[in-house]
Write a protein that holds these residues in place. Structure first.
Motif, PDB file in Angstrom:
ATOM      1  N   TYR B 102       0.860  -1.205   0.026  1.00 16.94           N
ATOM      2  CA  TYR B 102       0.111  -0.046   0.041  1.00 16.94           C
ATOM      3  C   TYR B 102       0.712   1.264  -0.014  1.00 16.94           C
ATOM      4  O   TYR B 102       0.437   2.284  -0.650  1.00 16.94           O
ATOM      5  N   GLN B 105       2.047   1.612  -3.312  1.00 17.31           N
ATOM      6  CA  GLN B 105       0.992   1.863  -4.303  1.00 17.31           C
ATOM      7  C   GLN B 105       0.515   3.291  -4.250  1.00 17.31           C
ATOM      8  O   GLN B 105       0.181   3.996  -5.206  1.00 17.31           O
ATOM      9  N   VAL B 106       0.220   3.556  -2.959  1.00 23.05           N
ATOM     10  CA  VAL B 106      -0.269   5.263  -2.952  1.00 23.05           C
ATOM     11  C   VAL B 106       0.699   6.194  -3.427  1.00 23.05           C
ATOM     12  O   VAL B 106       0.552   7.183  -3.518  1.00 23.05           O
ATOM     13  N   THR B 107       1.903   5.867  -3.594  1.00 18.15           N
ATOM     14  CA  THR B 107       2.965   6.986  -4.044  1.00 18.15           C
ATOM     15  C   THR B 107       3.188   6.580  -5.313  1.00 18.15           C
ATOM     16  O   THR B 107       4.272   7.194  -5.860  1.00 18.15           O
ATOM     17  N   GLY B 108       2.534   5.882  -5.983  1.00 20.11           N
ATOM     18  CA  GLY B 108       2.482   5.743  -7.345  1.00 20.11           C
ATOM     19  C   GLY B 108       3.400   4.826  -7.970  1.00 20.11           C
ATOM     20  O   GLY B 108       3.923   4.930  -9.167  1.00 20.11           O
ATOM     21  N   ALA B 109       4.143   3.819  -7.148  1.00 25.54           N
ATOM     22  CA  ALA B 109       5.198   3.041  -7.778  1.00 25.54           C
ATOM     23  C   ALA B 109       4.531   2.076  -8.840  1.00 25.54           C
ATOM     24  O   ALA B 109       3.296   1.828  -8.593  1.00 25.54           O
ATOM     25  N   ARG B 110       5.393   1.729  -9.805  1.00 24.60           N
ATOM     26  CA  ARG B 110       5.091   0.851 -10.801  1.00 24.60           C
ATOM     27  C   ARG B 110       4.733  -0.485 -10.243  1.00 24.60           C
ATOM     28  O   ARG B 110       5.632  -1.294  -9.099  1.00 24.60           O
ATOM     29  N   SER B 111       3.979  -1.407 -10.866  1.00 29.32           N
ATOM     30  CA  SER B 111       3.616  -2.619 -10.261  1.00 29.32           C
ATOM     31  C   SER B 111       4.821  -3.648 -10.337  1.00 29.32           C
ATOM     32  O   SER B 111       4.970  -4.457  -8.947  1.00 29.32           O
TER      33      SER B 111
END
Lengths: 295, 229
Positions: B102, B105-111
């Motif tokens: 999380y 993900q909320v900081t825009g990291a690539r999957s």
């Protein structure tokens, strides 16, 4: 490059938040649905009533009675002027002969017009204006022509009718406005509760470095989803009631200002759907922004 | 790495939390912030994450004066600073893996970064085998390890821990502190606010004591009772 993993995460968040607290989501959807039903019924009645009023007002016509001794040049000038006037919608010429014939038809058997030696009815020009409110002014202007003996548009009654139409239209608009504000406030408060329940999560998102809009977006989409579901539910209920009750209303209560054909269900549905979605979205945005700005 | 210059903090309700605090913490340092409840430890940590703004003075983090930060810059500051709390602050509806992911993900990291970094982090805190469990299925120590993994997954320069062992038994507290020491050894600056005497005395690191919002003692390789006579 488009990262599907990120898109999937975003939508999973929206759906998970939406389905996690089912009673809360149902409360929000139910509130939106009830508000949309209320608003829909009122908007429907108002549009219908407006159209009844408009039909009445549209019947207002200006009759220009021509002098029997009018010079053909003056009559031609008057006709040319009417044709050129942008306020005029339609012009119909009724000759003395047509007028007496029409009267004869109307009074058939009640009065013997053959008793008259001459035809007392004047040649008449019947004018419909694009905006009925222009009729009093038109009457005044055209009355000055040397070809005109008199003008008649039901003076007094027409003005009252026009005034009543203006007032009722304004009052309807105010009530719609108030109802809209009330609907928005009720929806806002319900959606605010759903956001309030997730303050902790918002705090965590901010602590791990989510930007303001990363925090807001899932909530905004959730608001849109609540608004959309609520509005669809409300519209379904309205459609069911409309199809089962409207015909009975028209038949049994003909005196009501109810005019189903004047309202476009598609247009009204789109309006209500837009209102539901917009209010849902803005309510969420406002609620979550309060917590986002705290930090 | 972190500099406090004459920092004072008065909350809107009139409570004075910090008074003229001056403190410098070097890159890679390990520091204990001690003092009983209500002395200003948490407020000092909140100044570093810009959860509160000092009334006076200046705080610098990684060479950046926080008073000059615009609201839009704050999330980027927080990505440099991981935070761990006494109550863990985990999301209960997410698994261990999801809680850690999380933060990325909320900081825009690539999957693909998420897939690479989360297992590495869970491995480091020793929770790789419990990645599919929910926080309520874990012990207190395991929950705190999850919180630590989450706070570190963004590779922060600084790790702030506010009473990280407050809800844990002595043995688990020791394990958590060992983990924090390991993290510090890899170069992360660690500040631990605590009133757990045992761990402070055992670790013998720099100890800063706060009393009524003032720094009364600051000692290298200190003990918990530093400054208390």
């Amino acid at each position: 490059m488009w990262d599907w993993g990120r898109v999937r995460f975003f939508w999973a968040e929206v759906v998970q938040n939406f389905t996690r607290n089912v009673p809360m989501a149902l409360t929000a959807i139910g509130t939106v649905a009830i508000s949309i039903i209320l608003l829909g019924v009122f908007l429907y009645l108002r549009t219908s009533f407006d159209s009844v009023m408009k039909t009445l007002v549209d019947q207002v016509a200006l009759s220009i009675y021509l002098r029997d001794d009018a010079r053909p040049g003056d009559v031609r000038a008057l006709a040319a002027r009417l044709a050129a006037d942008p306020r005029v919608d339609s012009v119909r010429y009724v000759s003395k002969k047509q007028a007496i014939e029409h009267l004869r038809q109307t009074l058939r058997g009640q009065f013997n017009l053959n008793l008259l030696n001459t035809n007392p009815l004047p040649n008449t020009i019947v004018v419909h204006a694009r905006h009925p409110a222009d009729i009093p002014v038109l009457a005044q202007e055209l009355g000055r022509s040397p070809a005109v003996a008199a003008v008649n548009y039901g003076q007094g009654i027409t003005e009252k009718l026009l005034r009543a139409e203006r007032w009722l239209s304004a009052a309807g608009l105010i009530v719609v406005g108030l109802l809209l504000v009330a609907t928005a406030l009720i929806m806002y408060n319900t959606i605010r509760l759903t956001v309030f329940a997730r303050q902790r999560e918002i705090h965590i998102m901010q602590l791990v470095g989510a930007t303001g809009w990363t925090v807001r977006w899932p909530f905004v989409f959730e608001g849109i989803l609540s608004g959309l579901c609520g509005a669809l539910l409300g519209l379904t209920a309205l459609a069911l009631v409309y199809h089962s009750l409207a015909p009975a209303f028209v038949v049994n209560l003909p005196f009501l200002p109810f005019h189903p054909t004047s309202v476009s269900p598609l247009h009204l549905s789109l309006e209500l759907l837009t209102i539901g979605v917009l209010v849902g979205m803005l309510s969420s945005l406002l609620s979550v922004s309060r917590y986002v700005e705290v930090a | 790495m972190i500099v406090f210059r004459d920092v004072s903090l008065v909350y809107p309700n009139g409570v004075r939390a910090l008074s003229e605090v001056s403190l410098t913490v070097a890159r890679g340092e390990f520091l204990f912030l001690v003092g009983s409840t209500g002395q200003g430890k948490s407020s000092l940590l909140k100044c570093i994450t810009r959860e509160v703004r000092p009334t006076d003075g200046e705080v610098e983090v990684d060479g950046q004066a926080l008073s000059l930060l615009r609201p839009g810059d704050i999330p980027y500051l927080r990505r440099k600073v991981g935070v761990v709390f006494q109550d863990f602050k985990l999301l209960h509806n997410k698994t261990v893996w999801e809680n850690v992911a999380y933060a990325l993900q909320v900081t825009g990291a690539r999957s693909r970064d998420v897939l690479r970094r989360v297992p590495r982090m869970l491995d480091m805190v020793g929770l790789a085998h419990k990645s599919k469990m929910f926080p309520y299925e874990l012990s207190g120590g395991e929950q705190q390890r999850t919180a630590i993994a989450r706070s570190l997954v963004n590779n922060p320069l600084i790790l702030l821990c506010d009473e990280p062992t407050g809800n844990l038994d002595p043995q688990t507290s020791g394990e958590i502190m060992t983990l924090l020491a390991r993290i510090n050894a890899k170069g992360t600056t660690v500040i631990v606010a605590t009133h757990n005497q045992g761990i402070v005395d055992r670790m013998r690191r720099r100890v800063v004591r706060l009393v009524n919002g003032r720094i009364t003692h600051d000692e290298e390789r200190g003990r918990y009772h530093v400054g208390l006579g």
